[in-house]
Scaffold this motif. Sequence first.
Motif, PDB file in Angstrom:
ATOM      1  N   LYS A   1      10.891  -7.924  -1.128  1.00 38.23           N
ATOM      2  CA  LYS A   1      11.747  -6.755  -0.897  1.00 38.23           C
ATOM      3  C   LYS A   1      10.922  -5.569  -0.394  1.00 38.23           C
ATOM      4  O   LYS A   1      11.369  -4.814   0.467  1.00 38.23           O
ATOM      5  CB  LYS A   1      12.465  -6.382  -2.191  1.00 38.23           C
ATOM      6  CG  LYS A   1      13.404  -5.214  -2.068  1.00 38.23           C
ATOM      7  CD  LYS A   1      14.053  -4.923  -3.402  1.00 38.23           C
ATOM      8  CE  LYS A   1      14.587  -3.517  -3.396  1.00 38.23           C
ATOM      9  NZ  LYS A   1      14.900  -3.053  -4.729  1.00 38.23           N
ATOM     10  N   ASP A   2       9.695  -5.420  -0.933  1.00 42.01           N
ATOM     11  CA  ASP A   2       8.820  -4.333  -0.488  1.00 42.01           C
ATOM     12  C   ASP A   2       8.330  -4.546   0.939  1.00 42.01           C
ATOM     13  O   ASP A   2       7.904  -3.598   1.584  1.00 42.01           O
ATOM     14  CB  ASP A   2       7.621  -4.189  -1.430  1.00 42.01           C
ATOM     15  CG  ASP A   2       8.034  -3.709  -2.812  1.00 42.01           C
ATOM     16  OD1 ASP A   2       9.172  -3.222  -2.962  1.00 42.01           O
ATOM     17  OD2 ASP A   2       7.212  -3.837  -3.747  1.00 42.01           O
ATOM     18  N   GLY A   3       8.379  -5.777   1.430  1.00 38.44           N
ATOM     19  CA  GLY A   3       8.013  -6.082   2.810  1.00 38.44           C
ATOM     20  C   GLY A   3       6.555  -5.843   3.139  1.00 38.44           C
ATOM     21  O   GLY A   3       6.238  -4.929   3.895  1.00 38.44           O
ATOM     22  N   PRO A   4       5.649  -6.650   2.587  1.00 38.44           N
ATOM     23  CA  PRO A   4       4.229  -6.473   2.904  1.00 38.44           C
ATOM     24  C   PRO A   4       3.976  -6.705   4.401  1.00 38.44           C
ATOM     25  O   PRO A   4       4.655  -7.497   5.039  1.00 38.44           O
ATOM     26  CB  PRO A   4       3.529  -7.531   2.052  1.00 38.44           C
ATOM     27  CG  PRO A   4       4.578  -8.551   1.779  1.00 38.44           C
ATOM     28  CD  PRO A   4       5.885  -7.826   1.756  1.00 38.44           C
ATOM     29  N   SER A   5       2.989  -6.001   4.945  1.00 35.78           N
ATOM     30  CA  SER A   5       2.734  -6.076   6.386  1.00 35.78           C
ATOM     31  C   SER A   5       1.985  -7.343   6.790  1.00 35.78           C
ATOM     32  O   SER A   5       2.146  -7.823   7.911  1.00 35.78           O
ATOM     33  CB  SER A   5       1.958  -4.842   6.838  1.00 35.78           C
ATOM     34  OG  SER A   5       0.756  -4.735   6.078  1.00 35.78           O
ATOM     35  N   THR A   6       1.177  -7.893   5.895  1.00 32.28           N
ATOM     36  CA  THR A   6       0.408  -9.097   6.216  1.00 32.28           C
ATOM     37  C   THR A   6       0.481 -10.094   5.064  1.00 32.28           C
ATOM     38  O   THR A   6       0.875  -9.745   3.943  1.00 32.28           O
ATOM     39  CB  THR A   6      -1.078  -8.755   6.463  1.00 32.28           C
ATOM     40  OG1 THR A   6      -1.641  -8.237   5.260  1.00 32.28           O
ATOM     41  CG2 THR A   6      -1.235  -7.745   7.593  1.00 32.28           C
ATOM     42  N   VAL A   7       0.072 -11.313   5.360  1.00 31.57           N
ATOM     43  CA  VAL A   7       0.040 -12.361   4.326  1.00 31.57           C
ATOM     44  C   VAL A   7      -0.971 -12.009   3.230  1.00 31.57           C
ATOM     45  O   VAL A   7      -0.645 -12.108   2.037  1.00 31.57           O
ATOM     46  CB  VAL A   7      -0.256 -13.745   4.950  1.00 31.57           C
ATOM     47  CG1 VAL A   7      -0.515 -14.776   3.876  1.00 31.57           C
ATOM     48  CG2 VAL A   7       0.898 -14.172   5.840  1.00 31.57           C
ATOM     49  N   PRO A   8      -2.198 -11.555   3.571  1.00 34.07           N
ATOM     50  CA  PRO A   8      -3.126 -11.166   2.504  1.00 34.07           C
ATOM     51  C   PRO A   8      -2.599 -10.018   1.643  1.00 34.07           C
ATOM     52  O   PRO A   8      -2.862  -9.980   0.436  1.00 34.07           O
ATOM     53  CB  PRO A   8      -4.399 -10.746   3.255  1.00 34.07           C
ATOM     54  CG  PRO A   8      -4.339 -11.492   4.540  1.00 34.07           C
ATOM     55  CD  PRO A   8      -2.875 -11.559   4.886  1.00 34.07           C
ATOM     56  N   ALA A   9      -1.829  -9.112   2.236  1.00 29.96           N
ATOM     57  CA  ALA A   9      -1.247  -8.014   1.450  1.00 29.96           C
ATOM     58  C   ALA A   9      -0.248  -8.555   0.428  1.00 29.96           C
ATOM     59  O   ALA A   9      -0.188  -8.089  -0.714  1.00 29.96           O
ATOM     60  CB  ALA A   9      -0.580  -6.999   2.366  1.00 29.96           C
ATOM     61  N   ALA A  10       0.521  -9.550   0.832  1.00 36.21           N
ATOM     62  CA  ALA A  10       1.490 -10.158  -0.091  1.00 36.21           C
ATOM     63  C   ALA A  10       0.759 -10.890  -1.211  1.00 36.21           C
ATOM     64  O   ALA A  10       1.142 -10.798  -2.379  1.00 36.21           O
ATOM     65  CB  ALA A  10       2.403 -11.119   0.660  1.00 36.21           C
ATOM     66  N   ARG A  11      -0.298 -11.592  -0.875  1.00 36.01           N
ATOM     67  CA  ARG A  11      -1.072 -12.308  -1.895  1.00 36.01           C
ATOM     68  C   ARG A  11      -1.745 -11.325  -2.857  1.00 36.01           C
ATOM     69  O   ARG A  11      -1.790 -11.561  -4.066  1.00 36.01           O
ATOM     70  CB  ARG A  11      -2.110 -13.209  -1.242  1.00 36.01           C
ATOM     71  CG  ARG A  11      -1.496 -14.365  -0.476  1.00 36.01           C
ATOM     72  CD  ARG A  11      -2.561 -15.341  -0.007  1.00 36.01           C
ATOM     73  NE  ARG A  11      -2.079 -16.232   1.040  1.00 36.01           N
ATOM     74  CZ  ARG A  11      -1.295 -17.269   0.857  1.00 36.01           C
ATOM     75  NH1 ARG A  11      -0.880 -17.565  -0.346  1.00 36.01           N
ATOM     76  NH2 ARG A  11      -0.916 -18.016   1.873  1.00 36.01           N
TER      77      ARG A  11
END
Length: 118
Positions: free
Chosen positions: A51-61
Amino acid sequence: MRARKIQRGISLLGLLFWAVIIGGGSVILLRVVPTVMEYYTIQRAIDKIAKDGPSTVPAARDSFERTKQIEYSIVSIEPKDLIITKVDDKVKISFAYDKEVPLFGPVFLVIKYKGESH
């Protein structure tokens, strides 16, 4: 002649049978409930991250790793286990893992959990 009263109730064998059934069910339930609670904690975490919508895959991890440090109950999955994709400009996070629950002796219950962000 006097009419005989019909006895009602449960016999000793019936009582033992139901005690074993209820006791066994309780043991299984007490062992499974924490894994279900962990699953719902993981599901809430990935829903919030998506829902927060991380900009990159590492940011989500990284966001999941921070959540994992706060939520001590998440032990079955690591940030590297998350499958992160982008569908129609929305981040979609999914996961799957197996959990072995020891019951008694060499007997285990294997539960397969799978989920994805909404």
